[in-house]
Design a protein around this motif. Structure first.
Motif, PDB file in Angstrom:
ATOM      1  N   ASP A 119       9.265  -3.383   2.861  1.00 19.00           N
ATOM      2  CA  ASP A 119       9.244  -4.771   2.420  1.00 19.00           C
ATOM      3  C   ASP A 119       7.969  -5.424   2.931  1.00 19.00           C
ATOM      4  O   ASP A 119       7.460  -5.060   3.999  1.00 19.00           O
ATOM      5  CB  ASP A 119      10.446  -5.537   2.988  1.00 19.00           C
ATOM      6  N   ILE A 120       7.463  -6.402   2.166  1.00 15.92           N
ATOM      7  CA  ILE A 120       6.321  -7.203   2.606  1.00 15.92           C
ATOM      8  C   ILE A 120       6.674  -8.673   2.417  1.00 15.92           C
ATOM      9  O   ILE A 120       7.564  -9.001   1.623  1.00 15.92           O
ATOM     10  CB  ILE A 120       5.019  -6.834   1.850  1.00 15.92           C
ATOM     11  N   PRO A 121       5.998  -9.592   3.116  1.00 14.82           N
ATOM     12  CA  PRO A 121       6.373 -11.006   3.054  1.00 14.82           C
ATOM     13  C   PRO A 121       5.840 -11.775   1.847  1.00 14.82           C
ATOM     14  O   PRO A 121       6.229 -12.911   1.631  1.00 14.82           O
ATOM     15  CB  PRO A 121       5.783 -11.573   4.343  1.00 14.82           C
ATOM     16  N   LEU A 122       4.958 -11.182   1.037  1.00 12.70           N
ATOM     17  CA  LEU A 122       4.354 -11.875  -0.100  1.00 12.70           C
ATOM     18  C   LEU A 122       4.832 -11.288  -1.412  1.00 12.70           C
ATOM     19  O   LEU A 122       5.201 -10.116  -1.471  1.00 12.70           O
ATOM     20  CB  LEU A 122       2.828 -11.735  -0.047  1.00 12.70           C
ATOM     21  N   PHE A 123       4.777 -12.089  -2.491  1.00 13.17           N
ATOM     22  CA  PHE A 123       5.136 -11.561  -3.811  1.00 13.17           C
ATOM     23  C   PHE A 123       4.264 -10.367  -4.131  1.00 13.17           C
ATOM     24  O   PHE A 123       4.737  -9.361  -4.619  1.00 13.17           O
ATOM     25  CB  PHE A 123       4.991 -12.625  -4.898  1.00 13.17           C
ATOM     26  N   GLY A 124       2.963 -10.468  -3.835  1.00  9.63           N
ATOM     27  CA  GLY A 124       2.164  -9.287  -4.091  1.00  9.63           C
ATOM     28  C   GLY A 124       0.697  -9.402  -3.803  1.00  9.63           C
ATOM     29  O   GLY A 124       0.118 -10.463  -3.782  1.00  9.63           O
ATOM     30  N   MET A 125       0.130  -8.241  -3.556  1.00  8.91           N
ATOM     31  CA  MET A 125      -1.298  -8.058  -3.437  1.00  8.91           C
ATOM     32  C   MET A 125      -1.553  -6.634  -3.872  1.00  8.91           C
ATOM     33  O   MET A 125      -1.225  -5.695  -3.162  1.00  8.91           O
ATOM     34  CB  MET A 125      -1.780  -8.287  -2.009  1.00  8.91           C
ATOM     35  N   ASP A 126      -2.079  -6.466  -5.078  1.00  8.43           N
ATOM     36  CA  ASP A 126      -2.298  -5.141  -5.644  1.00  8.43           C
ATOM     37  C   ASP A 126      -3.339  -4.382  -4.834  1.00  8.43           C
ATOM     38  O   ASP A 126      -4.343  -4.935  -4.411  1.00  8.43           O
ATOM     39  CB  ASP A 126      -2.750  -5.278  -7.097  1.00  8.43           C
ATOM     40  N   SER A 127      -3.098  -3.086  -4.624  1.00  9.85           N
ATOM     41  CA  SER A 127      -4.015  -2.267  -3.846  1.00  9.85           C
ATOM     42  C   SER A 127      -5.373  -2.104  -4.517  1.00  9.85           C
ATOM     43  O   SER A 127      -6.337  -1.733  -3.874  1.00  9.85           O
ATOM     44  CB  SER A 127      -3.396  -0.889  -3.588  1.00  9.85           C
ATOM     45  N   HIS A 128      -5.462  -2.397  -5.825  1.00 11.96           N
ATOM     46  CA  HIS A 128      -6.736  -2.292  -6.531  1.00 11.96           C
ATOM     47  C   HIS A 128      -7.466  -3.622  -6.570  1.00 11.96           C
ATOM     48  O   HIS A 128      -8.587  -3.699  -7.033  1.00 11.96           O
ATOM     49  CB  HIS A 128      -6.516  -1.805  -7.965  1.00 11.96           C
ATOM     50  N   ASP A 129      -6.824  -4.693  -6.127  1.00 12.38           N
ATOM     51  CA  ASP A 129      -7.409  -6.025  -6.186  1.00 12.38           C
ATOM     52  C   ASP A 129      -6.849  -6.817  -5.014  1.00 12.38           C
ATOM     53  O   ASP A 129      -5.695  -7.173  -5.006  1.00 12.38           O
ATOM     54  CB  ASP A 129      -7.040  -6.697  -7.511  1.00 12.38           C
ATOM     55  N   ALA A 130      -7.664  -7.071  -4.014  1.00 11.24           N
ATOM     56  CA  ALA A 130      -7.200  -7.680  -2.771  1.00 11.24           C
ATOM     57  C   ALA A 130      -6.806  -9.143  -2.913  1.00 11.24           C
ATOM     58  O   ALA A 130      -6.291  -9.730  -1.977  1.00 11.24           O
ATOM     59  CB  ALA A 130      -8.270  -7.542  -1.691  1.00 11.24           C
ATOM     60  N   ALA A 131      -7.033  -9.749  -4.056  1.00 11.05           N
ATOM     61  CA  ALA A 131      -6.665 -11.147  -4.243  1.00 11.05           C
ATOM     62  C   ALA A 131      -5.149 -11.289  -4.209  1.00 11.05           C
ATOM     63  O   ALA A 131      -4.424 -10.434  -4.661  1.00 11.05           O
ATOM     64  CB  ALA A 131      -7.200 -11.651  -5.579  1.00 11.05           C
ATOM     65  N   THR A 132      -4.669 -12.404  -3.667  1.00 16.69           N
ATOM     66  CA  THR A 132      -3.227 -12.641  -3.610  1.00 16.69           C
ATOM     67  C   THR A 132      -2.827 -13.644  -4.683  1.00 16.69           C
ATOM     68  O   THR A 132      -2.073 -14.563  -4.436  1.00 16.69           O
ATOM     69  CB  THR A 132      -2.806 -13.150  -2.219  1.00 16.69           C
TER      70      THR A 132
END
Length: 156
Positions: A119-132
């Motif tokens: 589990d992570i605390p954010l909806f997402g941060m794609d491994s190919h694009d560091a933008a949140t």
């Protein structure tokens, strides 16, 4: 063991949580301000909804597996069938870190096959694009998707 996965984008999360909780006879396993997920056993389904940017309706389908070995076996099966796919190792989306790959059926429906690592605390941060940003979750950037995949998807 595989678990069928469905991700639906909804216009109002609270209203949809009430509806699906009643339909499934269970409260969500995960509930965030913009996301909810039910891990059902009968039938064995990972059903997720999100109220983020995107077209309302079924966003993508998929299979969640319990191990990287199962993920590799399904990857080999799809590769042997000459299906184009995009692989994502350590993808961070939908409040989870996962190893996954994406494909698309002939009708244009995106399919996600994945093994959740944590589990992570954010909806997402794609491994190919560091933008949140909302655009960073799940699928690779549209420009890197093979022509047969064609559209961007959000994770679930």
């Amino acid at each position: 063991m595989k678990r069928f996965h469905v991700h639906v984008i909804v216009p109002q999360l609270d209203e949809s949580v009430r509806f699906y909780s009643g339909l499934f006879g269970a409260e969500p396993t995960v509930l965030k301000d913009d996301y909810a997920k039910w891990m059902l056993e009968d039938p064995r389904v990972n059903f997720a909804i999100s109220a983020r940017d995107g077209e309302v309706g079924v966003n993508h389908l998929g299979f969640q597996v319990d191990s990287d070995e199962e993920l590799s076996a399904l990857h080999e099966q799809v590769t042997a069938a000459n299906v184009n796919l995009i692989e994502q190792r350590g993808a961070q989306c939908c409040y989870a870190s996962s190893n996954k790959y994406w494909s698309q059926d002939p009708a244009g429906v995106p399919w996600e096959t994945y093994h959740t690592l944590d589990d992570i605390p954010l909806f997402g941060m794609d491994s190919h694009d560091a933008a949140t940003t909302k655009e960073a979750c799940c699928a690779p950037a549209t420009a890197s998707i093979p022509a047969t995949i064609g559209r961007s998807v959000r994770c679930g």
